[in-house]
Scaffold this motif. Sequence first.
Motif, PDB file in Angstrom:
ATOM      1  N   ILE B  32      -2.992 -10.257   2.686  1.00 31.90           N
ATOM      2  CA  ILE B  32      -1.562  -9.959   2.541  1.00 31.90           C
ATOM      3  C   ILE B  32      -1.395  -8.775   1.607  1.00 31.90           C
ATOM      4  N   LEU B  34       1.249  -6.051   0.327  1.00 29.38           N
ATOM      5  CA  LEU B  34       2.639  -5.603   0.277  1.00 29.38           C
ATOM      6  C   LEU B  34       2.733  -4.158  -0.197  1.00 29.38           C
ATOM      7  N   ARG B  83     -11.935  -6.756  -3.988  1.00 30.11           N
ATOM      8  CA  ARG B  83     -12.130  -7.971  -4.771  1.00 30.11           C
ATOM      9  C   ARG B  83     -11.221  -9.098  -4.309  1.00 30.11           C
ATOM     10  N   ARG B  87      -9.642 -13.949  -2.113  1.00 28.28           N
ATOM     11  CA  ARG B  87      -8.775 -14.711  -3.018  1.00 28.28           C
ATOM     12  C   ARG B  87      -7.636 -15.378  -2.255  1.00 28.28           C
ATOM     13  N   HIS B  89      -3.783 -16.376  -1.068  1.00 29.60           N
ATOM     14  CA  HIS B  89      -2.686 -15.518  -0.649  1.00 29.60           C
ATOM     15  C   HIS B  89      -1.748 -15.218  -1.808  1.00 29.60           C
ATOM     16  N   LEU B  90      -1.586 -16.192  -2.703  1.00 28.50           N
ATOM     17  CA  LEU B  90      -0.714 -15.966  -3.859  1.00 28.50           C
ATOM     18  C   LEU B  90      -1.239 -14.809  -4.696  1.00 28.50           C
ATOM     19  N   ASP B  91      -2.550 -14.793  -4.934  1.00 30.54           N
ATOM     20  CA  ASP B  91      -3.138 -13.711  -5.711  1.00 30.54           C
ATOM     21  C   ASP B  91      -2.916 -12.365  -5.036  1.00 30.54           C
ATOM     22  N   VAL B  93      -0.541 -11.516  -2.955  1.00 30.05           N
ATOM     23  CA  VAL B  93       0.871 -11.137  -3.061  1.00 30.05           C
ATOM     24  C   VAL B  93       1.161 -10.558  -4.439  1.00 30.05           C
ATOM     25  N   LEU B  94       0.723 -11.257  -5.473  1.00 31.03           N
ATOM     26  CA  LEU B  94       1.011 -10.819  -6.841  1.00 31.03           C
ATOM     27  C   LEU B  94       0.391  -9.470  -7.119  1.00 31.03           C
ATOM     28  N   PHE B  95      -0.854  -9.325  -6.727  1.00 28.55           N
ATOM     29  CA  PHE B  95      -1.580  -8.100  -7.012  1.00 28.55           C
ATOM     30  C   PHE B  95      -0.901  -6.910  -6.344  1.00 28.55           C
ATOM     31  N   ILE B  97       2.175  -6.649  -5.167  1.00 27.69           N
ATOM     32  CA  ILE B  97       3.503  -6.364  -5.728  1.00 27.69           C
ATOM     33  C   ILE B  97       3.348  -5.573  -7.024  1.00 27.69           C
ATOM     34  N   GLY B  98       2.344  -5.961  -7.814  1.00 27.40           N
ATOM     35  CA  GLY B  98       2.089  -5.247  -9.058  1.00 27.40           C
ATOM     36  C   GLY B  98       1.812  -3.779  -8.794  1.00 27.40           C
ATOM     37  N   ILE B  99       0.994  -3.515  -7.777  1.00 29.40           N
ATOM     38  CA  ILE B  99       0.672  -2.128  -7.415  1.00 29.40           C
ATOM     39  C   ILE B  99       1.955  -1.385  -7.024  1.00 29.40           C
TER      40      ILE B  99
END
Lengths: 330, 286
Positions: B32, B34, B83, B87, B89-91, B93-95, B97-99
């Motif tokens: 995933i 984003l 990396r 992992r 899907h939550l990780d 998504v978070l990663f 979005i952070g980017i």
Amino acid sequence: MSMTASTHDMMLEQARWRWSESLFWILSVLVLFVFPSKALLFSQIAIMGLFALSLDLILGYGGIVSLGHAAFFGVGAYAAGLMAKHGLGDPLLGLAVAACVAACIGWLTSFLLLRGSDLTRLMVTLGIALMLFELANRMASITGGADGLQGMMVGPVLGLFSFDLFGKTAYLYSLAVLFVLFLLSRKIVHSTFGLSLRAVKGNILRAGAIGISASSRLVAIYTLSAAIAGIAGALSAQTTQLVSLDVLDFHRSADVMLVLVIGGVGWLYGGIIGAIMFTLMQDWLAGITPQYWEFWIGLVLVCLVLVGHDRIKTGFQSITARVSGKGGAA
Amino acid sequence: MLTILFDGIAYGMLLFVLACGLSVTMGLMNFINLSHGVFSMAGGYITAFLINRWGLPFLLCLPLAFIFSAALGMLLERTLYRRLYARSHLDQVLFTIGIVFMAVAAVDYVIGSQQQTVKLPDMLKGRIDIFGGSIGLYRVFIIVLCGCLAATIQMLLVKTRFGSQLRAAVDDPRVARGMGINVNTVFAITFAVGSGLAGLGGALGTDILGMDPTFPIKFMIYFLIVVTVGGTSGIMGAFFASLILGIADVGGKYYVPQIGAFIIYALMVVVLIIRPQGLFSRSRGK
């Protein structure tokens, strides 16, 4: 037999109220008297904490990755805001109506989440939030559109405590609501219902095989979570006396996820601790770089994922375990 | 009427080029992501920079935008994204979005929040009349170019050795490794090409979609719709989904402007309710 007994003991042990928790809540009241000038910031934290708590119920306990949780926050905020605008300014009534409206929408949309993969769920939650955003944007005659909803008249809480300029009432009111709903959530996740929900999250097929109906559990927790998010939105509307389109924005859904992840998923204090850290960080960063604080938030997200976001949660838990262990021995 | 249809097709084609890389990395590799729009933004900005500062011709900038975004994609894939394949899907998504947040704020800080403009060459300006409808030449150019690209990509995936390796690596990385396929390299190249296409789409779309620092967030939902509605059966699903989305969006904005983007969100939710695996996927989902 002995194994079931030990499992039972373990469950009881998990559900036990620890003295460090009492300390946490007492401190949360005391900070107001130590830093009375920061009351507005504290009430933001309490509301954010409540919002993150509601997300934790579906993400941490139900395993649903949602990118559109702001939908319920926004619906609650608009419900409470519109009531206050049209003369029904009683805060508790506003909370109740906001919870009902958000719960209805949560209940209706929960059926869309029962099928499909994580990606489908992500898209459906995101799509619903975006639809509501567009709706609020287009129905400017009701919601005020991009200008925001203005002219709210919020009455005193319980008819006794009116909202002051410094946010003292706002904080104590938000904190009280947070505390009550926290206790409720705590009761629920440690109940048999909460345990069966964890089974569903762990393995939906096996949960079905031992006779747990996954669908009804997910619908129930999603509806409850929506109601709590709606209450958080209503609190935000009542304490700031303003509702803007911002309440339904994508940013809010992303932020609340970050808040929860900072504090730790699947642990009710996670949302609250995350809200404290996030709001203080946001306040601090916005003071240094007003326009670009988002960059640092993004950096925190990236680092958290690379380092592993369970660290904070396990860190906190080991500290409290050590402290309470010593307390018990002494 | 015809003009709208044509604009819709051009818009859809553009969306396809923007999103087809994502439909492979997200639809097929189940990662995933984003942050796909970040690469489009890189392509759009590099084009605007090259044209406005260095005075390079537009047509030369298009391949440069592709190369720049592909290189950026390759770099990030090698250092960060790889990396996260395994992992949760939550990780992911978070990663990602952070980017996105970082990219949006960084571009805003370095370049500013104003809209970027590109000067189109004279031969792509103006309009022509076909079947009684007036159509912008630039849109014809987009349709032809993107149509060729779509055909090329489909050929690459289906007919070439690399295409088979990619499909094998996606279906079962372990077995593919056992067969002597260098799965990491295959994924890295795929990611780079997908990012490059996104960059090319960004360069082409600067004139039509607009280009400012919020681009990755504004168009994220469009990319995601293309991928989820298109399903996971390959890029043809994404192609048809893009066309439908493009026509529905342009038509909706023209005929019923008061409900705005509501129409496409509603369309997406309805499709996902009826066919959670996507519109064009094999009936038996993975």
